[in-house]
Design a protein around this motif. Sequence first.
Motif, PDB file in Angstrom:
ATOM      1  N   MET A  23    -127.250  10.289 -47.471  1.00  0.00           N
ATOM      2  CA  MET A  23    -127.059   9.565 -48.725  1.00  0.00           C
ATOM      3  C   MET A  23    -125.690   8.904 -48.741  1.00  0.00           C
ATOM      4  O   MET A  23    -124.668   9.541 -48.466  1.00  0.00           O
ATOM      5  N   GLU A  24    -125.681   7.621 -49.018  1.00  0.00           N
ATOM      6  CA  GLU A  24    -124.412   6.896 -49.087  1.00  0.00           C
ATOM      7  C   GLU A  24    -123.770   7.104 -50.465  1.00  0.00           C
ATOM      8  O   GLU A  24    -124.391   6.856 -51.499  1.00  0.00           O
ATOM      9  N   LEU A  25    -122.539   7.584 -50.429  1.00  0.00           N
ATOM     10  CA  LEU A  25    -121.831   7.841 -51.682  1.00  0.00           C
ATOM     11  C   LEU A  25    -121.326   6.535 -52.284  1.00  0.00           C
ATOM     12  O   LEU A  25    -120.869   5.635 -51.569  1.00  0.00           O
ATOM     13  N   LYS A  26    -121.370   6.438 -53.603  1.00  0.00           N
ATOM     14  CA  LYS A  26    -120.905   5.249 -54.298  1.00  0.00           C
ATOM     15  C   LYS A  26    -119.384   5.291 -54.453  1.00  0.00           C
ATOM     16  O   LYS A  26    -118.781   6.362 -54.504  1.00  0.00           O
ATOM     17  N   ARG A  27    -118.789   4.135 -54.532  1.00  0.00           N
ATOM     18  CA  ARG A  27    -117.351   4.041 -54.765  1.00  0.00           C
ATOM     19  C   ARG A  27    -117.058   4.150 -56.257  1.00  0.00           C
ATOM     20  O   ARG A  27    -117.872   3.745 -57.098  1.00  0.00           O
ATOM     21  N   VAL A  28    -115.878   4.687 -56.584  1.00  0.00           N
ATOM     22  CA  VAL A  28    -115.520   4.939 -57.982  1.00  0.00           C
ATOM     23  C   VAL A  28    -114.134   4.362 -58.255  1.00  0.00           C
ATOM     24  O   VAL A  28    -113.195   4.578 -57.485  1.00  0.00           O
ATOM     25  N   VAL A  29    -114.014   3.638 -59.362  1.00  0.00           N
ATOM     26  CA  VAL A  29    -112.749   2.992 -59.710  1.00  0.00           C
ATOM     27  C   VAL A  29    -112.322   3.372 -61.126  1.00  0.00           C
ATOM     28  O   VAL A  29    -113.109   3.897 -61.918  1.00  0.00           O
ATOM     29  N   VAL A  30    -111.070   3.077 -61.420  1.00  0.00           N
ATOM     30  CA  VAL A  30    -110.491   3.328 -62.741  1.00  0.00           C
ATOM     31  C   VAL A  30    -110.473   2.022 -63.518  1.00  0.00           C
ATOM     32  O   VAL A  30    -109.886   1.036 -63.074  1.00  0.00           O
ATOM     33  N   GLU A  36    -108.650   2.685 -57.207  1.00  0.00           N
ATOM     34  CA  GLU A  36    -109.859   3.376 -56.776  1.00  0.00           C
ATOM     35  C   GLU A  36    -109.532   4.859 -56.610  1.00  0.00           C
ATOM     36  O   GLU A  36    -108.467   5.208 -56.107  1.00  0.00           O
ATOM     37  N   ILE A  37    -110.429   5.726 -57.048  1.00  0.00           N
ATOM     38  CA  ILE A  37    -110.282   7.153 -56.771  1.00  0.00           C
ATOM     39  C   ILE A  37    -111.101   7.445 -55.519  1.00  0.00           C
ATOM     40  O   ILE A  37    -112.278   7.091 -55.447  1.00  0.00           O
ATOM     41  N   ILE A  38    -110.453   8.036 -54.520  1.00  0.00           N
ATOM     42  CA  ILE A  38    -111.117   8.155 -53.213  1.00  0.00           C
ATOM     43  C   ILE A  38    -111.313   9.595 -52.748  1.00  0.00           C
ATOM     44  O   ILE A  38    -111.975   9.816 -51.725  1.00  0.00           O
ATOM     45  N   GLY A  39    -110.753  10.570 -53.460  1.00  0.00           N
ATOM     46  CA  GLY A  39    -110.957  11.936 -53.012  1.00  0.00           C
ATOM     47  C   GLY A  39    -110.412  12.956 -53.991  1.00  0.00           C
ATOM     48  O   GLY A  39    -109.531  12.662 -54.793  1.00  0.00           O
ATOM     49  N   GLU A  65     -88.288   1.604 -56.674  1.00  0.00           N
ATOM     50  CA  GLU A  65     -89.310   0.623 -56.328  1.00  0.00           C
ATOM     51  C   GLU A  65     -89.723   0.805 -54.874  1.00  0.00           C
ATOM     52  O   GLU A  65     -88.877   0.988 -54.000  1.00  0.00           O
ATOM     53  N   ARG A  66     -91.015   0.777 -54.635  1.00  0.00           N
ATOM     54  CA  ARG A  66     -91.559   0.790 -53.275  1.00  0.00           C
ATOM     55  C   ARG A  66     -93.046   0.463 -53.358  1.00  0.00           C
ATOM     56  O   ARG A  66     -93.677   0.636 -54.413  1.00  0.00           O
ATOM     57  N   GLU A  67     -93.611  -0.019 -52.284  1.00  0.00           N
ATOM     58  CA  GLU A  67     -95.040  -0.285 -52.275  1.00  0.00           C
ATOM     59  C   GLU A  67     -95.795   1.044 -52.275  1.00  0.00           C
ATOM     60  O   GLU A  67     -95.484   1.943 -51.495  1.00  0.00           O
ATOM     61  N   VAL A  68     -96.746   1.164 -53.172  1.00  0.00           N
ATOM     62  CA  VAL A  68     -97.558   2.374 -53.259  1.00  0.00           C
ATOM     63  C   VAL A  68     -99.024   1.970 -53.092  1.00  0.00           C
ATOM     64  O   VAL A  68     -99.623   1.413 -54.004  1.00  0.00           O
ATOM     65  N   LYS A  69     -99.564   2.265 -51.935  1.00  0.00           N
ATOM     66  CA  LYS A  69    -100.979   1.987 -51.693  1.00  0.00           C
ATOM     67  C   LYS A  69    -101.849   3.195 -52.003  1.00  0.00           C
ATOM     68  O   LYS A  69    -102.979   3.057 -52.471  1.00  0.00           O
ATOM     69  N   ILE A  70    -101.315   4.392 -51.722  1.00  0.00           N
ATOM     70  CA  ILE A  70    -102.073   5.618 -51.961  1.00  0.00           C
ATOM     71  C   ILE A  70    -101.159   6.646 -52.616  1.00  0.00           C
ATOM     72  O   ILE A  70    -100.032   6.871 -52.172  1.00  0.00           O
ATOM     73  N   ALA A  71    -101.658   7.256 -53.687  1.00  0.00           N
ATOM     74  CA  ALA A  71    -100.912   8.292 -54.400  1.00  0.00           C
ATOM     75  C   ALA A  71    -101.791   9.524 -54.573  1.00  0.00           C
ATOM     76  O   ALA A  71    -103.010   9.416 -54.769  1.00  0.00           O
ATOM     77  N   PHE A  96    -105.696   8.603 -55.332  1.00  0.00           N
ATOM     78  CA  PHE A  96    -105.960   7.250 -55.811  1.00  0.00           C
ATOM     79  C   PHE A  96    -105.462   6.233 -54.788  1.00  0.00           C
ATOM     80  O   PHE A  96    -104.452   6.464 -54.118  1.00  0.00           O
ATOM     81  N   ARG A  97    -106.157   5.100 -54.703  1.00  0.00           N
ATOM     82  CA  ARG A  97    -105.778   4.070 -53.735  1.00  0.00           C
ATOM     83  C   ARG A  97    -105.789   2.698 -54.399  1.00  0.00           C
ATOM     84  O   ARG A  97    -106.601   2.407 -55.282  1.00  0.00           O
ATOM     85  N   GLN A  98    -104.870   1.872 -53.974  1.00  0.00           N
ATOM     86  CA  GLN A  98    -104.854   0.470 -54.391  1.00  0.00           C
ATOM     87  C   GLN A  98    -106.175  -0.167 -53.980  1.00  0.00           C
ATOM     88  O   GLN A  98    -106.618   0.001 -52.838  1.00  0.00           O
ATOM     89  N   LEU A  99    -106.809  -0.884 -54.885  1.00  0.00           N
ATOM     90  CA  LEU A  99    -108.065  -1.536 -54.541  1.00  0.00           C
ATOM     91  C   LEU A  99    -107.789  -2.644 -53.547  1.00  0.00           C
ATOM     92  O   LEU A  99    -106.992  -3.553 -53.820  1.00  0.00           O
TER      93      LEU A  99
END
Length: 417
Positions: free
Chosen positions: A1-8, A258-261, A390-396, A412-415
């Motif tokens: 089963m392919e899991l769906k992606r989830v966003v905020v 996006e929430i990824i895990g 300040e810094r680039e934040v792709k994943i938190a 969470f990840r930058q879309l």
Amino acid sequence: MELKRVVVTGLGALTPVGNTVSEYWNGLTNGVSGAAPITRFDASKFKTQFACEVKGYEAENYFERKEARKMDPFTQFAMVVADEAVKDARLIEDNVDLDRIGVIWGSGIGGLRTFQEECVNFANGGGIPRFNPFFIPKMIADISAGHISIKYGFRGPNFVTVSACASATNALIDSFNYIRLGMADVVVSGGSEAAVTEAGIGGFNALKALSERNDSPETASRPFDKDRDGFVLGEGAGAIILEEYEHAKRRGAKIYAEIIGGGMSADAHHITAPHPEGLGAFNVMKNALRDANIKPEDVDYINVHGTSTPLGDVGEVKAIQRVFGDHAYNMNISSTKSMTGHLLGAAGAIESIASILAIQNNVIPPTINHFNDDEAFDPRLNLTFNKAQEREVKIALSNTFGFGGHNTSVVFRQLND
């Protein structure tokens, strides 16, 4: 089963440093302390006489008087932030399928003020059982999710998670899983707490868990500082709208991240003390990274549990260094509890919001109130002391841990589409 992606797609906040999301973020990035002498009751006889209360909150500004009397403050807080988030996500105006919208909430304690007041009234009444008919519906923790669903007609999955201070993050992880498994399109998630009461302060004082720095409340929450002496009790709420990605795209929703895990674990060690080597914290972060299918070096920022307790801060940092190795020196780490205090079951909600906004704005909120280095912490770690960076934040990643040994982490990840 392919899991769906989830966003905020929506956010709401009511905190000791701001009563909306924008005010909250402004408070965090400017290093504002929410701690001050308690106004809810006379705390002069308590060992701790201060807390991080919500400022300027008046129930009549949000509810009809009759309606407010049926809700404990923790439910009122939940309703306020849910309303901000629902409007932010445009859920009602976009005419979405209400059968596919759930509410999964978190609260560690629930209606503590209601329980305290009713028991005191019973005792003062000579033992005559004259209880408010709304006593039970006001007190029970699950009623917050019930009120939110009733207001908007959301008929999807509906319940509340209770895992002490991990409650709201457990709610987020459950919401994430319900959506990616196809059981809901949207879930209103988050947490609320209103435990700044005589019972709350007195109970945590008895555990010797709270800071007793009454001469300087605004500097009392000092995670990682050599002189930290316990956490500062906070109150408030945070709401996060999680939504299936394709559903959000179809309606043109604003997407924050996006929430990824998500990860969960248990210390299996002690009812209140964390594992001294951070074993549960190590496991939960590893589980979250595995679920998100990312490597440790992909993470840019960790919003830590960081309560300002002597043992808890050390165990969490040990776990971070074990999970991330040398990459721990490349990340930013901060505890926003230095400003908000500890919102118990709502902590994971407002700290996830801080993590999401760090991604949105490429700004790391600071750990304020750092005065003296503690040799227990590696000086090469960037604990973001005293000033936002300040810094680039792709994943938190956001950590929340609770009494009973409950541990949760969410990623969470930058879309990037």
